[in-house]
Design a protein around this motif. Sequence first.
Motif: not given
Length: 207
Positions: A35-63
């Motif tokens: 990986i070249s830059k730390i921003e790439e790590l942040e993007r990967y973390s968002e694409d993996t961990v955040f997506t699961l948190l977002y989907l959990t919020l979505q599953a709970g009907g939390i908008k």
Amino acid sequence: MAIALSSIVSHNILSKAWLKRSVEARISDANQEGISKIEELERYSEDTVFTLLYLTLQAGGIKSSVADHVASHIGKANGLLLLLKSIPYHASRGGVVHVPFEVASKHGLLLERGRLKPEPSEELSNAVLEIASVASAHLNKAQELISGVPKEAAPVLLHGVAVQVLLDSLERVRFNVFDPRLNRGILGVSPLWFQLKLKWYAWRGKY
């Protein structure tokens, strides 16, 4: 599990696009040579961990845009720290470690095609500290937004507690990810202490 996910997606409970985003990020990560830059790590973390948190919020009907924003920061922080914690595992198996080349170069850490020797060093600890500081900044931003988070979203965002626990554990071992104390209990603390901390934050409606 695949059948269950398909059923959930077909009933519009979870977004297929977000599930796909998480899977594709992991596939892409498995095929890269560093990986070249730390921003790439942040993007990967968002694409993996955040997506699961977002989907959990979505599953709970939390908008809530605020809850989504907080989840993004917590997801990035959590993802960054878990990637740091995985360094010994990948290094010992000759795999690519998640230390960006620009961070490694800054601290004099030798990486060969994203790989390093499976041993502690001052250079590695300094690189880990820099990445952990970025994770800490994300957690701080998430905590600053707590007043606007709906009460029903707070349990989902308790991942922030795990972030703080791991940050504290890393600091305790001077950011040496090879220190065996990091593997004790849960994220370096006793399971009882971790559960008590979770309950305390949950009771206070914080993360």
